[in-house]
Design a protein around this motif. Structure first.
Motif, PDB file in Angstrom:
ATOM      1  N   UNK A   1       0.846  -1.226   0.072  1.00  0.00           N
ATOM      2  CA  UNK A   1      -0.009   0.144  -0.095  1.00  0.00           C
ATOM      3  C   UNK A   1       0.913   1.338   0.114  1.00  0.00           C
ATOM      4  N   UNK A   2       2.090   1.242   0.719  1.00  0.00           N
ATOM      5  CA  UNK A   2       2.912   2.435   0.741  1.00  0.00           C
ATOM      6  C   UNK A   2       3.460   2.693  -0.686  1.00  0.00           C
ATOM      7  N   UNK A   3       3.602   1.697  -1.641  1.00  0.00           N
ATOM      8  CA  UNK A   3       3.981   1.781  -2.964  1.00  0.00           C
ATOM      9  C   UNK A   3       2.676   2.074  -3.838  1.00  0.00           C
ATOM     10  N   UNK A   4       1.797   2.430  -3.328  1.00  0.00           N
ATOM     11  CA  UNK A   4       0.767   2.982  -4.376  1.00  0.00           C
ATOM     12  C   UNK A   4      -0.240   1.771  -4.731  1.00  0.00           C
ATOM     13  N   UNK A   5      -0.089   0.407  -4.356  1.00  0.00           N
ATOM     14  CA  UNK A   5      -0.844  -0.537  -4.924  1.00  0.00           C
ATOM     15  C   UNK A   5      -2.389  -0.614  -4.486  1.00  0.00           C
ATOM     16  N   UNK A   6      -3.279  -1.053  -5.173  1.00  0.00           N
ATOM     17  CA  UNK A   6      -4.779  -0.961  -5.075  1.00  0.00           C
ATOM     18  C   UNK A   6      -4.855  -1.527  -3.745  1.00  0.00           C
ATOM     19  N   UNK A   7      -5.778  -0.758  -3.098  1.00  0.00           N
ATOM     20  CA  UNK A   7      -6.167  -1.084  -1.750  1.00  0.00           C
ATOM     21  C   UNK A   7      -7.006  -2.793  -1.663  1.00  0.00           C
ATOM     22  N   UNK A   8      -8.079  -2.711  -2.598  1.00  0.00           N
ATOM     23  CA  UNK A   8      -8.876  -3.872  -2.275  1.00  0.00           C
ATOM     24  C   UNK A   8      -8.360  -5.155  -2.742  1.00  0.00           C
ATOM     25  N   UNK A   9      -7.473  -5.436  -3.731  1.00  0.00           N
ATOM     26  CA  UNK A   9      -7.093  -6.775  -3.903  1.00  0.00           C
ATOM     27  C   UNK A   9      -5.676  -7.040  -2.701  1.00  0.00           C
ATOM     28  N   UNK A  10      -5.163  -5.729  -2.441  1.00  0.00           N
ATOM     29  CA  UNK A  10      -4.034  -6.070  -1.459  1.00  0.00           C
ATOM     30  C   UNK A  10      -4.661  -6.359  -0.148  1.00  0.00           C
ATOM     31  N   UNK A  11      -5.856  -5.903   0.282  1.00  0.00           N
ATOM     32  CA  UNK A  11      -6.579  -6.128   1.352  1.00  0.00           C
ATOM     33  C   UNK A  11      -7.228  -7.259   1.499  1.00  0.00           C
ATOM     34  N   UNK A  12      -7.619  -7.890   0.335  1.00  0.00           N
ATOM     35  CA  UNK A  12      -8.078  -9.315   0.207  1.00  0.00           C
ATOM     36  C   UNK A  12      -7.236 -10.296   0.508  1.00  0.00           C
ATOM     37  N   UNK A  13      -5.937 -10.059  -0.257  1.00  0.00           N
ATOM     38  CA  UNK A  13      -4.833 -11.171   0.044  1.00  0.00           C
ATOM     39  C   UNK A  13      -4.340 -11.263   1.478  1.00  0.00           C
ATOM     40  N   UNK A  14      -4.266 -10.055   1.955  1.00  0.00           N
ATOM     41  CA  UNK A  14      -3.700  -9.985   3.368  1.00  0.00           C
ATOM     42  C   UNK A  14      -4.707 -10.662   4.225  1.00  0.00           C
ATOM     43  N   UNK A  15      -5.935 -10.344   4.195  1.00  0.00           N
ATOM     44  CA  UNK A  15      -7.042 -10.975   4.877  1.00  0.00           C
ATOM     45  C   UNK A  15      -6.854 -12.533   5.164  1.00  0.00           C
TER      46      UNK A  15
END
Length: 166
Positions: free
Chosen positions: A82-96
């Motif tokens: 996220x700090x590098x500007x990646x989209x929140x929704x796919x990053x959040x889904x994978x992290x969850x």
């Protein structure tokens, strides 16, 4: 959100990433020192204080911590993305999903696995389930996070389909 808010959010995500890296490395190093390095050095020196059965039992009791550290690492990885500007929704889904799976497995191992594995090695006389409330709570939270990750992923897919229609 204006540009300064986004930059502040990205900076905080980057700081949190480094906090997660520090936590995983420091706790991981302490665990490795306690359960691998120190017993190995003492055994190589011929020190008779190291009882392999006790060492193995302590190593088994420390295994849920590895899953919990992976959960912290996954959170740190997501914050770094996220700090590098990646989209929140796919990053959040994978992290969850990753955090949920790690917490769930760590909680299950803590409640059901530790006592039974210890019993296999002759180090435990407890019941079939060790009622560790913290482990149960982490397991339930992990399962819920895993399911929420799947919901967020499905929402992302539906949003992409809706975006194509427009």
């Amino acid at each position: 959100m204006n540009a300064s808010d986004i930059m502040r959010f990205r900076a905080l995500c980057g700081q949190f990433r480094w906090l997660a890296v520090f936590m995983v490395c420091s706790v991981g190093a302490i665990l490795a020192l306690m359960h691998v390095v120190a017993p190995t050095v003492l055994t190589l020196r011929g020190d008779a204080r190291i009882d392999p059965a006790i060492w193995l039992q302590q190593a088994v009791w420390a295994t849920p911590t590895l899953f919990y550290l992976f959960a912290v690492w996954s959170i740190g990885s997501a914050m770094g993305q996220l700090s590098k500007g990646r989209m929140i929704q796919p990053t959040l889904a994978r992290a969850l999903r990753h955090v949920g799976l790690a917490l769930g497995l760590g909680g299950l191992l803590s409640v059901f696995g530790i006592t039974n594995i210890s019993r296999l090695f002759g180090g435990g006389q407890a019941s079939l389930a060790y009622f560790d409330v913290a482990g149960m709570t982490l397991g339930m939270i992990g399962g819920a996070l895993f399911l929420l990750g799947r919901v967020v992923e499905q929402a992302d897919i539906i949003q992409a389909e809706l975006d194509e229609m427009i």
